[in-house]
Design a protein around this motif. Structure first.
Motif, PDB file in Angstrom:
ATOM      1  N   ASN A 304       0.747  -1.053   0.131  1.00 61.00           N
ATOM      2  CA  ASN A 304       0.041  -0.297  -0.062  1.00 61.00           C
ATOM      3  C   ASN A 304       0.849   1.273  -0.124  1.00 61.00           C
ATOM      4  OD1 ASN A 304      -1.531   2.073   1.171  1.00 61.00           O
ATOM      5  ND2 ASN A 304      -3.182   0.569   1.251  1.00 61.00           N
ATOM      6  N   TRP A 305       0.748   2.148  -1.095  1.00 59.42           N
ATOM      7  CA  TRP A 305       1.687   3.092  -1.183  1.00 59.42           C
ATOM      8  C   TRP A 305       1.448   4.202  -0.270  1.00 59.42           C
ATOM      9  CZ3 TRP A 305       5.706   4.317  -3.885  1.00 59.42           C
ATOM     10  CH2 TRP A 305       6.469   5.440  -4.163  1.00 59.42           C
ATOM     11  N   VAL A 306       0.154   4.265   0.109  1.00 59.85           N
ATOM     12  CA  VAL A 306      -0.135   5.471   1.162  1.00 59.85           C
ATOM     13  C   VAL A 306       0.162   5.146   2.507  1.00 59.85           C
ATOM     14  CG1 VAL A 306      -1.987   6.707   2.082  1.00 59.85           C
ATOM     15  CG2 VAL A 306      -2.200   6.313  -0.395  1.00 59.85           C
ATOM     16  N   GLU A 307      -0.047   3.920   2.941  1.00 62.54           N
ATOM     17  CA  GLU A 307      -0.174   3.464   4.533  1.00 62.54           C
ATOM     18  C   GLU A 307       1.468   2.671   4.665  1.00 62.54           C
ATOM     19  OE1 GLU A 307      -3.299   1.084   5.362  1.00 62.54           O
ATOM     20  OE2 GLU A 307      -4.822   2.704   4.766  1.00 62.54           O
ATOM     21  N   ASN A 308       2.035   2.426   3.618  1.00 61.31           N
ATOM     22  CA  ASN A 308       3.336   1.573   3.925  1.00 61.31           C
ATOM     23  C   ASN A 308       4.638   2.405   3.023  1.00 61.31           C
ATOM     24  OD1 ASN A 308       5.071  -0.188   5.227  1.00 61.31           O
ATOM     25  ND2 ASN A 308       4.403  -2.161   3.800  1.00 61.31           N
ATOM     26  N   GLU A 311       8.525   1.309   3.144  1.00 60.90           N
ATOM     27  CA  GLU A 311       8.557  -0.164   2.735  1.00 60.90           C
ATOM     28  C   GLU A 311       8.399  -0.301   1.568  1.00 60.90           C
ATOM     29  OE1 GLU A 311      10.161  -3.663   4.089  1.00 60.90           O
ATOM     30  OE2 GLU A 311       9.646  -1.936   5.245  1.00 60.90           O
ATOM     31  N   VAL A 312       7.604   0.169   0.668  1.00 58.32           N
ATOM     32  CA  VAL A 312       7.362   0.036  -0.655  1.00 58.32           C
ATOM     33  C   VAL A 312       8.589   0.707  -1.579  1.00 58.32           C
ATOM     34  CG1 VAL A 312       5.939   0.549  -2.589  1.00 58.32           C
ATOM     35  CG2 VAL A 312       4.923  -0.216  -0.321  1.00 58.32           C
ATOM     36  N   VAL A 313       8.965   1.864  -1.032  1.00 59.45           N
ATOM     37  CA  VAL A 313       9.950   2.751  -1.914  1.00 59.45           C
ATOM     38  C   VAL A 313      11.021   2.064  -1.863  1.00 59.45           C
ATOM     39  CG1 VAL A 313      11.390   4.837  -1.783  1.00 59.45           C
ATOM     40  CG2 VAL A 313       8.805   4.983  -1.745  1.00 59.45           C
ATOM     41  N   ALA A 314      11.532   1.429  -0.542  1.00 58.13           N
ATOM     42  CA  ALA A 314      12.946   0.669  -0.494  1.00 58.13           C
ATOM     43  C   ALA A 314      12.703  -0.603  -1.116  1.00 58.13           C
ATOM     44  CB  ALA A 314      13.024   0.321   1.081  1.00 58.13           C
ATOM     45  N   GLY A 333       4.997   2.391 -12.164  1.00 59.72           N
ATOM     46  CA  GLY A 333       3.414   2.554 -11.930  1.00 59.72           C
ATOM     47  C   GLY A 333       3.477   1.682 -10.797  1.00 59.72           C
ATOM     48  N   MET A 334       2.205   1.242 -10.382  1.00 62.19           N
ATOM     49  CA  MET A 334       1.739   0.537  -9.240  1.00 62.19           C
ATOM     50  C   MET A 334       0.392   0.150  -9.361  1.00 62.19           C
ATOM     51  SD  MET A 334       2.661   1.038  -5.226  1.00 62.19           S
ATOM     52  CE  MET A 334       1.871  -0.107  -3.942  1.00 62.19           C
ATOM     53  N   ARG A 335       0.139  -1.289  -9.121  1.00 61.46           N
ATOM     54  CA  ARG A 335      -1.360  -1.527  -9.070  1.00 61.46           C
ATOM     55  C   ARG A 335      -1.363  -2.214  -7.508  1.00 61.46           C
ATOM     56  NH1 ARG A 335      -5.412  -2.345 -12.477  1.00 61.46           N
ATOM     57  NH2 ARG A 335      -5.555  -4.564 -12.368  1.00 61.46           N
ATOM     58  N   GLY A 336      -2.970  -2.528  -7.431  1.00 56.83           N
ATOM     59  CA  GLY A 336      -2.831  -2.727  -5.731  1.00 56.83           C
ATOM     60  C   GLY A 336      -2.778  -4.434  -5.556  1.00 56.83           C
ATOM     61  N   THR A 337      -3.141  -4.828  -4.553  1.00 57.18           N
ATOM     62  CA  THR A 337      -2.606  -6.248  -4.130  1.00 57.18           C
ATOM     63  C   THR A 337      -3.175  -7.125  -5.157  1.00 57.18           C
ATOM     64  OG1 THR A 337      -2.619  -5.581  -1.673  1.00 57.18           O
ATOM     65  CG2 THR A 337      -2.560  -7.923  -2.164  1.00 57.18           C
ATOM     66  N   PRO A 341      -6.845  -3.058  -8.096  1.00 52.74           N
ATOM     67  CA  PRO A 341      -6.958  -1.143  -8.312  1.00 52.74           C
ATOM     68  C   PRO A 341      -6.229  -0.726  -7.117  1.00 52.74           C
ATOM     69  CG  PRO A 341      -9.008  -1.877  -7.731  1.00 52.74           C
ATOM     70  CD  PRO A 341      -8.344  -3.292  -7.926  1.00 52.74           C
ATOM     71  N   ILE A 342      -5.691   0.307  -7.240  1.00 51.73           N
ATOM     72  CA  ILE A 342      -5.052   1.033  -5.842  1.00 51.73           C
ATOM     73  C   ILE A 342      -6.028   1.460  -5.154  1.00 51.73           C
ATOM     74  CG2 ILE A 342      -3.960   3.181  -5.430  1.00 51.73           C
ATOM     75  CD1 ILE A 342      -2.188   3.409  -7.924  1.00 51.73           C
ATOM     76  N   GLU A 343      -6.065   1.342  -3.887  1.00 49.42           N
ATOM     77  CA  GLU A 343      -7.134   1.529  -2.888  1.00 49.42           C
ATOM     78  C   GLU A 343      -6.581   2.891  -2.407  1.00 49.42           C
ATOM     79  OE1 GLU A 343      -7.114  -1.652  -0.152  1.00 49.42           O
ATOM     80  OE2 GLU A 343      -7.609  -3.154  -1.649  1.00 49.42           O
ATOM     81  N   ALA A 344      -7.198   3.864  -2.779  1.00 50.00           N
ATOM     82  CA  ALA A 344      -7.010   5.297  -2.049  1.00 50.00           C
ATOM     83  C   ALA A 344      -8.334   6.151  -2.621  1.00 50.00           C
ATOM     84  CB  ALA A 344      -5.526   5.748  -2.865  1.00 50.00           C
ATOM     85  N   ASP A 345      -8.400   7.235  -1.917  1.00 49.93           N
ATOM     86  CA  ASP A 345      -9.691   8.212  -2.405  1.00 49.93           C
ATOM     87  C   ASP A 345      -9.350   8.857  -3.680  1.00 49.93           C
ATOM     88  OD1 ASP A 345     -10.858   7.416   0.117  1.00 49.93           O
ATOM     89  OD2 ASP A 345      -9.686   9.254   1.145  1.00 49.93           O
TER      90      ASP A 345
END
Length: 384
Positions: A304-308, A311-314, A333-337, A341-345
């Motif tokens: 999760n890009w927003v909440e983690n 760790e994702v960047v590393a 880019g990035m997809r969700g789990t 889809p990406i889980e974000a507002d």
């Protein structure tokens, strides 16, 4: 007959021999020179891929003619050196396989034997020409010179294919066509550059069919696609004049969590570069990291890009570091789990932040983000 399993195809690889100028004849032809027992010469300073291709060429022509041929090496300091000529080899003829920038080809050009200025620096181009007295000890030479590593390799494999060795020799058990005599036509030919720069395959939906078949074929029980497996894949690609791969990436129970090209066998990534295969990753595997790598270590936490974010960047940075200077096409880019889809507002804002961060990582490692090849993938349909 081996089963040709379904690879999800980015490029429909087909034999191109019928579309190319003929280099060879199998009956005496005016002006042609017999190369049935010819030795092979490569420049020792050329990339590993040229060595792979010349070794394959020697083996292929031995299958075609039944005559074992030596591979000599050219060293700018020592000239030609190598083993003695095997019985049946022809000491008067040599097949030279080298890049345009090699000392060997530069010497031939300085001596007025061949001109490659118009192909030097081009993308995946090669030229063939008959040359008299190319190097001391040989009366005739068939020169295959490439504008770059892959151009040179494609030239060698074109000679193999026209001689009788199919690109599908392993995957489809296509037998090698036998010839008693092979003649090099007295003509100069130029091949390339290709109209499509990157051409290759995506090994997708590979479990259980391909994984089970490979485990049985290779007599193993771990279902891992190691360097032995990928050697056959890379061999097929370069013989078809392809240069690109999205490797296998499905999840599975054996071994958990599934295919990881980069760590299933530490040799895989370098082997691809040696063969001239540009490795990228699929639409939900950014920055040279397999999705299964994330799943393999629960300590990573949520994808999760927003909440983690840290760790994702590393995780992404490690993919760029590990790629080193191998020829690579980075997926941004990035997809969700699980490819969701990406889980974000505001997924668009998140994606903009992801792209900016990823470009910054590439700039840090390459000095300039434009120095790295990149494909952008959106989070809404898995499209690149």
């Amino acid at each position: 007959m081996k089963i040709w399993y379904c690879f999800a195809v980015l490029f429909a690889g087909v034999s191109t021999a019928l579309l190319e100028q003929s280099l060879l004849a199998f009956d005496p032809t005016p002006g042609a020179i017999e190369l049935t027992g010819a030795a092979i010469l490569r420049d020792i300073s050329d990339p590993v891929g040229v060595e792979i291709a010349t070794n394959d060429l020697a083996s292929d022509l031995e299958e075609v003619t039944g005559i074992k041929r030596p591979i000599f090496k050219w060293d700018v300091a020592d000239g030609v050196h190598g083993d003695d000529l095997p019985t049946g080899s022809d000491s008067s003829f040599v097949i030279i396989v080298a890049t345009a920038d090699s000392p060997l080809i530069r010497r031939l050009q300085d001596d007025g034997k061949i001109n490659v200025e118009d192909i030097r620096g081009k993308w995946e181009t090669f030229r063939t020409a008959l040359v008299p007295n190319p190097v001391p000890g040989f009366e005739h030479g068939l020169v295959i010179v490439g504008s770059d590593k892959r151009g040179t390799m494609f030239g060698a494999y074109t000679l193999s294919e026209q001689g009788g060795k199919s690109p599908l020799h392993w995957w489809a058990d296509v037998p090698t066509t036998k010839h008693t005599h092979i003649y090099a036509l007295n003509k100069t030919t130029t091949h390339g550059s290709p109209s499509v720069k990157y051409r290759g395959i995506f090994i997708n939906d590979e479990a259980p069919a391909l994984t089970s078949w490979w485990a049985t074929k290779s007599d193993r029980n771990d279902y891992t696609f190691d360097a032995e497996f990928y050697t056959h894949v890379f061999d097929l690609l370069v013989r078809l004049k392809a240069n690109f791969l999205w490797p296998a990436m499905w999840g599975s129970f054996i071994p958990r969590p599934g295919r990881i090209f980069f760590t299933d066998d530490p040799r895989n990534q370098q082997l691809a570069d040696d063969y001239g295969i540009v490795v990228s990753t699929s639409h939900h595997e950014p920055m040279q990291r397999a999705s299964n790598e994330w799943k393999a270590d629960p300590a990573h936490g949520e994808w999760n890009w927003v909440e983690n974010n840290d760790e994702v960047v590393a995780f992404m940075e490690e993919g760029v570091r590990r790629a080193a200077r191998n020829e690579t096409y980075f997926t941004l880019g990035m997809r969700g789990t699980n490819d969701g889809p990406i889980e974000a507002d505001d997924p668009v804002a998140v994606l903009q932040d992801i792209f900016q961060t990823q470009r910054g990582i590439l700039s840090e490692h390459y000095g300039n983000e434009s120095a790295a090849s990149r494909a952008y993938c959106v989070p809404f349909g898995g499209l690149c």
